[in-house]
Design an enzyme around this catalytic site. Sequence first.
Site, PDB file in Angstrom:
ATOM      1  N   TRP A  18       0.668  -1.227  -0.037  1.00 32.79           N
ATOM      2  CA  TRP A  18       0.001   0.208  -0.100  1.00 32.79           C
ATOM      3  C   TRP A  18       0.940   1.263  -0.154  1.00 32.79           C
ATOM      4  O   TRP A  18       0.546   2.348  -0.873  1.00 32.79           O
ATOM      5  CB  TRP A  18      -0.927   0.011   1.224  1.00 32.79           C
ATOM      6  CG  TRP A  18      -2.181  -0.903   1.075  1.00 32.79           C
ATOM      7  CD1 TRP A  18      -2.343  -1.928   1.628  1.00 32.79           C
ATOM      8  CD2 TRP A  18      -3.239  -0.969   0.011  1.00 32.79           C
ATOM      9  NE1 TRP A  18      -3.537  -2.807   1.314  1.00 32.79           N
ATOM     10  CE2 TRP A  18      -3.949  -2.116   0.101  1.00 32.79           C
ATOM     11  CE3 TRP A  18      -3.421  -0.220  -1.151  1.00 32.79           C
ATOM     12  CZ2 TRP A  18      -5.076  -2.331  -1.048  1.00 32.79           C
ATOM     13  CZ3 TRP A  18      -4.273  -0.524  -2.101  1.00 32.79           C
ATOM     14  CH2 TRP A  18      -5.117  -1.456  -1.779  1.00 32.79           C
TER      15      TRP A  18
ATOM     16  N   ASP B 200      -1.578   6.680   6.232  1.00 34.15           N
ATOM     17  CA  ASP B 200      -2.540   5.891   5.777  1.00 34.15           C
ATOM     18  C   ASP B 200      -2.899   4.728   6.942  1.00 34.15           C
ATOM     19  O   ASP B 200      -2.237   4.031   7.129  1.00 34.15           O
ATOM     20  CB  ASP B 200      -2.122   5.008   4.624  1.00 34.15           C
ATOM     21  CG  ASP B 200      -3.263   4.125   3.894  1.00 34.15           C
ATOM     22  OD1 ASP B 200      -4.122   3.845   4.527  1.00 34.15           O
ATOM     23  OD2 ASP B 200      -2.978   3.645   3.011  1.00 34.15           O
TER      24      ASP B 200
ATOM     25  N   LYS C 260     -12.582  -1.283   6.260  1.00 34.99           N
ATOM     26  CA  LYS C 260     -11.903  -2.013   7.192  1.00 34.99           C
ATOM     27  C   LYS C 260     -12.289  -2.120   8.743  1.00 34.99           C
ATOM     28  O   LYS C 260     -12.818  -2.836   9.064  1.00 34.99           O
ATOM     29  CB  LYS C 260     -10.303  -1.923   6.958  1.00 34.99           C
ATOM     30  CG  LYS C 260      -9.384  -2.467   5.771  1.00 34.99           C
ATOM     31  CD  LYS C 260      -9.886  -1.852   4.366  1.00 34.99           C
ATOM     32  CE  LYS C 260      -9.138  -2.568   3.393  1.00 34.99           C
ATOM     33  NZ  LYS C 260      -8.271  -1.647   2.839  1.00 34.99           N
TER      34      LYS C 260
HETATM   35  C1  PLP Z   1      -7.564  -1.275   1.522  1.00 30.26           C
HETATM   36  C2  PLP Z   1      -6.387  -0.229   1.650  1.00 30.26           C
HETATM   37  C3  PLP Z   1      -6.291   0.656   0.767  1.00 30.26           C
HETATM   38  C4  PLP Z   1      -7.181   1.034  -0.438  1.00 30.26           C
HETATM   39  O1  PLP Z   1      -8.385   1.349   0.055  1.00 30.26           O
HETATM   40  P1  PLP Z   1      -9.500   1.500  -1.301  1.00 30.26           P
HETATM   41  O2  PLP Z   1     -10.517   2.119  -0.374  1.00 30.26           O
HETATM   42  O3  PLP Z   1      -9.685   0.176  -1.880  1.00 30.26           O
HETATM   43  O4  PLP Z   1      -8.920   2.595  -2.163  1.00 30.26           O
HETATM   44  C5  PLP Z   1      -5.345   1.678   0.941  1.00 30.26           C
HETATM   45  N1  PLP Z   1      -4.183   1.597   2.041  1.00 30.26           N
HETATM   46  C6  PLP Z   1      -4.649   0.462   3.004  1.00 30.26           C
HETATM   47  C7  PLP Z   1      -3.497   0.477   4.061  1.00 30.26           C
HETATM   48  C8  PLP Z   1      -5.523  -0.485   2.856  1.00 30.26           C
HETATM   49  O5  PLP Z   1      -5.796  -1.460   3.745  1.00 30.26           O
END
Ligand code: PLP
Length: 360
Positions: free
Chosen positions: A102, A172, A196
Amino acid sequence: MSRVINFSAGPAALPLEVLQQAQAELTDWNGSGMSVMEVSHRGKEFIKVAETAEADLRELMQIPDDYSVLFLQGGATTHFALLPMNLAAPTQAVDYLLTGAWSKKASKEAAAVRKVNIVADGSASSYMDVPARSGWKLDPAAAYVHYCVNETISGLEMHDVPDVGSVPLVADMSSTILSRPVDVRKFGVIYAGAQKNIGPSGLVILIVRKDLLERAPAGLPAILKYSAHAAADSMLNTPPTFSWYIAGLVFAWLKRQGGLQKMAEVNKRKADMLYKAIDASSFYNNPVAGAHRSWMNVTFTLADPALDADFLSESKKAGLTNLKGHRDVGGMRASIYNAVPEAGVAALVQFMADFEKRRG
Ligand SMILES: *Cc1c(COP(=O)(O)O)cnc(C)c1O
């Protein structure tokens, strides 16, 4: 009714109580004779939902008043691109720490619009460890330092907030937000896709220190500009109302659980239980450096990958679903976000021991 224990990485399990409340008020919400999906986002009933959700999130995370909380769209991925566009001048560099899939994706999107400086790259350890802080090459003139707190795919988490001096830290937190208390003051921006550990997909929460909103270069269209969203209370255009509503129900549920300190205790116990079982066995293995094992996404391999398919089909029959690892890394992954109960993790540990005894 039969509910499984859902170990999906995302979209992921939601608390049963939240789903039941949403079900109970689905067709006649708040005595309106309509569902929450069918009312105006500008009506006073929905504004109350929106404001309560924000207030509860502020309380849970103890977000200081000089931070804006935005409820946005586009998934975390869209913000991989919007963050550099909003926070860095066109000629300014941005710092990225690479710890897995990511953070690498985030840096690639940033590189499309700004000059990216790679602070450090965990490739030497196949991203199973975080490069030592002493070797990081920070650019003191960078607009910000970006990192991914929890790499959802590999299951690598940075448990301590790195010290990057006075350059704003952008995190993030898609797969770790609300799993424990964090000191928001240490961050310029915290952002997370909702699917998540917050609620349904379609929503991104972005917590930004207000002074950083002023950085957006002239000419950036309003719809891409965080300051414009902040000025409009995240209602510049139609927000994802149902996702916002469910997120609000999850925040209220978290408060009833005792808040983030309590969640941290439960989440640590869940992760410890699973890692202990993996470490005690020679059949299961987790390759992540001990100090960086994720509390939220526990990855493991079987000694014989030929047994993977049976492990998955038998665990599914036992009501333990979505344990398949990400397609890029294989093996297994148990995502044990807030909504996955301790008893669910105990059931998985029991299943793993039983499977090893029969097939190992
Ligand atoms: C799932 C995830 C993303 C991407 O998320 P989207 O909503 O599908 O764009 C980005 N960073 C992390 C750490 C993730 O777990």
